[in-house]
Design a protein around this motif. Sequence first.
Motif, PDB file in Angstrom:
ATOM      1  N   ASN A 146     -23.389 106.931  14.441  1.00  0.00           N
ATOM      2  CA  ASN A 146     -24.139 106.690  15.676  1.00  0.00           C
ATOM      3  C   ASN A 146     -24.073 105.234  16.118  1.00  0.00           C
ATOM      4  N   HIS A 147     -23.844 104.332  15.157  1.00  0.00           N
ATOM      5  CA  HIS A 147     -23.721 102.906  15.476  1.00  0.00           C
ATOM      6  C   HIS A 147     -22.252 102.501  15.667  1.00  0.00           C
ATOM      7  N   GLY A 148     -21.364 103.490  15.698  1.00  0.00           N
ATOM      8  CA  GLY A 148     -19.942 103.200  15.868  1.00  0.00           C
ATOM      9  C   GLY A 148     -19.312 102.568  14.641  1.00  0.00           C
ATOM     10  N   ALA A 149     -19.932 102.739  13.488  1.00  0.00           N
ATOM     11  CA  ALA A 149     -19.461 102.080  12.274  1.00  0.00           C
ATOM     12  C   ALA A 149     -18.747 103.020  11.308  1.00  0.00           C
ATOM     13  N   ALA A 150     -18.521 104.262  11.704  1.00  0.00           N
ATOM     14  CA  ALA A 150     -17.780 105.205  10.880  1.00  0.00           C
ATOM     15  C   ALA A 150     -17.130 106.228  11.792  1.00  0.00           C
TER      16      ALA A 150
END
Length: 193
Positions: A146-150
């Motif tokens: 959701n935070h664009g980190a995966a």
Amino acid sequence: MTDDRASQRPRRADARDNRERILRAARAAFAEHGPRASLNRIGAAAGVGAGTLYRHFPSEQALLVEIIRADVDALCATGRDLADEPDAAGALRDWLRAVARHATAMRGLVATHMATVSRPGTDATLAACHDAIRATGAILLNRARNHGAAPPTVDIGDLLTLANALAWASEQAADDPGLLDRLLDLALAGLDA
């Protein structure tokens, strides 16, 4: 009747003490010997006889499951705490590092037992531990996504397999205590790439 109750109380306290001593001795034996740990040696180290040991833990798996359950509870609590961290990718990486350290704690014994969870006849508590780990990891992974980190293609099962594989690899090089951290950094660097 009062005399009977009084005589039962010390036995209950003794039973609790015996159980705790067995768990401490087992944790130490599994950490040192992994799957080669002997139940007889565990009983001797705990200062209890075989009957007492088997009354509390009828098998090696029952003993290991009790230890794993306590560790899994701690890993899940760590995951819940990390879920509030502002750095979602860092939280996931920190939790996977804790999982990998847990996997090395008993020389591969934990990873071996957790890998058998899908087989028929698996202890229900062990299966619940596996499910709890996956659920905690999924929360952290979804948050990182959701935070664009995966990336969306990453699966929590794959990440847990990776953490266990890296833990196993680091155990093969006991003379290099920093290997696990380096391998994790290398493998997880791509999470937020």
